[in-house]
Design an enzyme around this catalytic site. Structure first.
Site, PDB file in Angstrom:
ATOM      1  N   ARG A  60       0.818  -1.219   0.000  1.00 42.66           N
ATOM      2  CA  ARG A  60       0.000   0.000   0.000  1.00 42.66           C
ATOM      3  C   ARG A  60       0.848   1.265   0.000  1.00 42.66           C
ATOM      4  O   ARG A  60       0.381   2.329  -0.433  1.00 42.66           O
ATOM      5  CB  ARG A  60      -0.978  -0.021   1.180  1.00 42.66           C
ATOM      6  CG  ARG A  60      -2.154  -0.957   0.951  1.00 42.66           C
ATOM      7  CD  ARG A  60      -3.103  -0.950   2.123  1.00 42.66           C
ATOM      8  NE  ARG A  60      -2.461  -1.352   3.357  1.00 42.66           N
ATOM      9  CZ  ARG A  60      -2.299  -2.617   3.747  1.00 42.66           C
ATOM     10  NH1 ARG A  60      -2.765  -3.588   3.015  1.00 42.66           N
ATOM     11  NH2 ARG A  60      -1.671  -2.898   4.871  1.00 42.66           N
ATOM     12  N   GLU A  97       4.897 -10.090  15.203  1.00 41.55           N
ATOM     13  CA  GLU A  97       4.325 -10.594  16.452  1.00 41.55           C
ATOM     14  C   GLU A  97       4.512 -12.118  16.521  1.00 41.55           C
ATOM     15  O   GLU A  97       4.927 -12.665  17.527  1.00 41.55           O
ATOM     16  CB  GLU A  97       2.853 -10.206  16.507  1.00 41.55           C
ATOM     17  CG  GLU A  97       2.255 -10.353  17.869  1.00 41.55           C
ATOM     18  CD  GLU A  97       0.798  -9.913  17.877  1.00 41.55           C
ATOM     19  OE1 GLU A  97       0.356  -9.301  16.886  1.00 41.55           O
ATOM     20  OE2 GLU A  97       0.123 -10.206  18.874  1.00 41.55           O
TER      21      GLU A  97
HETATM   22  P1  AMP Z   1       4.586  -2.314  11.486  1.00 36.57           P
HETATM   23  O1  AMP Z   1       5.802  -2.944  10.915  1.00 36.57           O
HETATM   24  O2  AMP Z   1       4.041  -3.039  12.687  1.00 36.57           O
HETATM   25  O3  AMP Z   1       4.755  -0.829  11.748  1.00 36.57           O
HETATM   26  O4  AMP Z   1       3.426  -2.482  10.427  1.00 36.57           O
HETATM   27  C1  AMP Z   1       3.401  -1.670   9.345  1.00 36.57           C
HETATM   28  C2  AMP Z   1       2.867  -2.343   8.117  1.00 36.57           C
HETATM   29  O5  AMP Z   1       1.759  -3.207   8.382  1.00 36.57           O
HETATM   30  C3  AMP Z   1       2.379  -1.280   7.184  1.00 36.57           C
HETATM   31  O6  AMP Z   1       2.974  -1.519   5.919  1.00 36.57           O
HETATM   32  C4  AMP Z   1       0.887  -1.405   7.171  1.00 36.57           C
HETATM   33  O7  AMP Z   1       0.434  -1.461   5.842  1.00 36.57           O
HETATM   34  C5  AMP Z   1       0.534  -2.686   7.886  1.00 36.57           C
HETATM   35  N1  AMP Z   1      -0.357  -2.492   9.053  1.00 36.57           N
HETATM   36  C6  AMP Z   1      -0.056  -2.723  10.350  1.00 36.57           C
HETATM   37  N2  AMP Z   1      -1.105  -2.506  11.156  1.00 36.57           N
HETATM   38  C7  AMP Z   1      -2.124  -2.110  10.360  1.00 36.57           C
HETATM   39  C8  AMP Z   1      -3.496  -1.722  10.588  1.00 36.57           C
HETATM   40  N3  AMP Z   1      -4.040  -1.693  11.823  1.00 36.57           N
HETATM   41  N4  AMP Z   1      -4.235  -1.377   9.523  1.00 36.57           N
HETATM   42  C9  AMP Z   1      -3.699  -1.398   8.273  1.00 36.57           C
HETATM   43  N5  AMP Z   1      -2.430  -1.753   7.997  1.00 36.57           N
HETATM   44  C10 AMP Z   1      -1.650  -2.114   9.016  1.00 36.57           C
END
Ligand code: AMP
Length: 172
Positions: A60, A97
């Site tokens: 995205r 996770e």
């Molecule tokens: P992180 O590595 O945990 O910061 O997760 C980031 C990636 O996961 C991003 O590329 C987001 O597209 C996706 N992501 C994580 N949590 C969400 C959420 N609640 N809603 C949509 N996309 C998420």
């Protein structure tokens, strides 16, 4: 601006798994006026910064990265999930996770000293962006800013990105 963005983000509870409130940006990017406003807003601080590359993150992040790169007159470099890039790559594995994920960039996608702006749709735990930062540092790009459309404050992703210029347009 923040309220306008939030009015077009659809929250899906317990998707893709229980406990996650997924932020669905499709209604936002389908709206011609708001899509333009968002890209213009993201571009504003960088119009005169001579950014060489916008880096977009699979998948995205690409949606925002391409119009943003066009708007500020930069090239577009992409971070992809493992196994998608055809040429020589550098890669970084990072913890999720449950389990792990690996992202890759072409080793020639950023040249030493290039000014880089990174963009993704959501900052959650910050793991994806931390790994991306490491790849760009390995290529010796200069990270001028890190932008997100959405930031999930309670997960403190910023804690993994200390020292960088971080911006998000809508905070939850
Ligand atoms: P992180 O590595 O945990 O910061 O997760 C980031 C990636 O996961 C991003 O590329 C987001 O597209 C996706 N992501 C994580 N949590 C969400 C959420 N609640 N809603 C949509 N996309 C998420």
């Amino acid at each position: 601006m923040e309220d306008l963005i939030k009015s077009k983000i659809r929250e899906i509870p317990d998707w893709p798994k229980k406990g996650v409130r997924f932020k669905d940006i499709t209604p936002l990017i389908e709206d011609k006026d708001i899509l333009k406003k968002i890209i213009d807003e993201l571009a504003l601080p960088y119009l005169d910064r001579k950014i060489d590359k916008v880096v977009g993150i699979d998948a995205r992040g690409f949606i925002l990265a391409a119009p943003l790169a066009y708007r500020i007159g930069a090239g577009l470099a992409i971070v992809r999930k493992k196994g998608k890039l055809p040429f020589r790559t550098i890669s970084k594995e990072y913890a999720l996770e449950y389990g792990s994920n690996t992202i890759e960039m072409h080793e020639d996608s950023i040249y030493q000293g290039e000014k880089v702006l990174i963009i993704d749709d959501v900052l959650a735990t910050g793991g994806t962006m931390e790994a991306t930062v490491e790849l760009i540092n390995q290529l010796k790009g200069e990270i001028v800013g890190i932008d997100f459309l959405i930031e999930l404050i309670s997960l403190n992703g910023r804690g993994k990105l200390k020292g960088y210029n971080i911006r998000s347009l809508a905070k939850y």
